[in-house]
Design a protein around this motif. Structure first.
Motif, short mmCIF file in Angstrom:
data_model
loop_
_atom_site.label_atom_id
_atom_site.label_comp_id
_atom_site.label_asym_id
_atom_site.label_seq_id
_atom_site.Cartn_x
_atom_site.Cartn_y
_atom_site.Cartn_z
N ALA A 162 2.11 22.68 -0.13
CA ALA A 162 1.67 21.82 -1.24
C ALA A 162 2.13 20.38 -1.03
O ALA A 162 1.36 19.44 -1.23
CB ALA A 162 2.21 22.36 -2.57
N MET A 163 3.38 20.21 -0.59
CA MET A 163 3.87 18.85 -0.35
C MET A 163 3.15 18.22 0.84
O MET A 163 2.84 17.02 0.84
CB MET A 163 5.38 18.86 -0.13
N GLU A 187 -0.86 14.33 2.86
CA GLU A 187 -2.13 14.04 3.53
C GLU A 187 -3.10 13.33 2.58
O GLU A 187 -3.79 12.38 2.98
CB GLU A 187 -2.76 15.33 4.04
N ALA A 188 -3.14 13.76 1.33
CA ALA A 188 -4.04 13.14 0.35
C ALA A 188 -3.62 11.70 0.07
O ALA A 188 -4.47 10.81 -0.05
CB ALA A 188 -4.05 13.95 -0.94
N VAL A 189 -2.33 11.46 -0.02
CA VAL A 189 -1.82 10.14 -0.36
C VAL A 189 -1.95 9.18 0.82
O VAL A 189 -2.35 8.02 0.65
CB VAL A 189 -0.36 10.22 -0.83
N PHE A 190 -1.60 9.66 2.00
CA PHE A 190 -1.56 8.78 3.16
C PHE A 190 -2.75 8.97 4.10
O PHE A 190 -2.75 8.43 5.20
CB PHE A 190 -0.24 8.96 3.92
N GLY A 191 -3.73 9.72 3.66
CA GLY A 191 -4.96 9.85 4.44
C GLY A 191 -4.83 10.67 5.69
O GLY A 191 -5.51 10.43 6.67
N ASP A 228 0.83 -1.21 0.00
CA ASP A 228 0.00 0.00 0.00
C ASP A 228 0.86 1.26 0.00
O ASP A 228 0.59 2.22 -0.72
CB ASP A 228 -0.94 0.02 1.22
N ILE A 229 1.92 1.25 0.80
CA ILE A 229 2.82 2.40 0.85
C ILE A 229 3.52 2.58 -0.49
O ILE A 229 3.66 3.69 -0.99
CB ILE A 229 3.83 2.25 2.01
N GLY A 230 3.95 1.49 -1.10
CA GLY A 230 4.59 1.56 -2.42
C GLY A 230 3.67 2.14 -3.47
O GLY A 230 4.07 2.98 -4.27
N ARG A 231 2.41 1.71 -3.48
CA ARG A 231 1.42 2.25 -4.43
C ARG A 231 1.20 3.74 -4.18
O ARG A 231 1.13 4.53 -5.12
CB ARG A 231 0.10 1.50 -4.31
N ALA A 232 1.08 4.10 -2.93
CA ALA A 232 0.86 5.51 -2.59
C ALA A 232 2.01 6.37 -3.09
O ALA A 232 1.81 7.44 -3.66
CB ALA A 232 0.67 5.67 -1.09
N ALA A 233 3.23 5.89 -2.88
CA ALA A 233 4.40 6.65 -3.33
C ALA A 233 4.42 6.78 -4.85
O ALA A 233 4.71 7.85 -5.38
CB ALA A 233 5.68 5.98 -2.83
N ARG A 234 4.11 5.70 -5.54
CA ARG A 234 4.09 5.76 -7.01
C ARG A 234 3.02 6.73 -7.50
O ARG A 234 3.22 7.45 -8.47
CB ARG A 234 3.88 4.37 -7.60
#
Length: 117
Positions: free
Chosen positions: A106-107, A112-116, A12-18
């Motif tokens: 922005a980062m 927050e958007a990626v990792f909720g 899940d973390i890998g997908r979020a990073a990609r």
């Protein structure tokens, strides 16, 4: 947490990073271009416009998640830092400072958007 749960979390973390990387590249590029623009404005306001070379020689080089904003005129450093005969008229530092907060926001929003959150 067992091994299967750890593998799922890792995936899940890998997908979020990609998924985040293309958006992060956009943020980096926008910030670099904003710094370049602001540096030119600040340099002009501080009176470093002699022939216009210094302002015209501030360039941005973007490489994925990295960027370099470079005042390519050989005498840019003397304006930025001053000399024994001339006071500093910084333009790169203030332009970078001006854009640090928006970049971090922005980062942070992307994270927050990626990792909720």
């Amino acid at each position: 947490m067992d091994g299967l749960e750890l593998r799922r979390l890792s995936a899940d973390i890998g997908r979020a990073a990609r998924n985040a990387e293309p958006k992060a590249k956009i943020i980096v590029a926008k910030t670099a271009i904003d710094i370049q623009k602001d540096a030119k404005v600040i340099a002009d306001q501080k009176g470093v416009r002699d022939t216009g070379t210094l302002i015209n020689e501030i360039h941005t080089y973007i490489d994925g998640l990295g960027a370099t904003i470079s005042p390519d005129a050989s005498y840019s450093i003397f304006n930025e830092l001053g000399t024994s005969r001339m006071p500093a008229r910084p333009f790169m530092g203030p332009a970078t400072d001006r854009n640090q907060g928006p970049f971090e926001e922005a980062m942070g929003s992307l994270g927050e958007a990626v990792f909720g959150g």
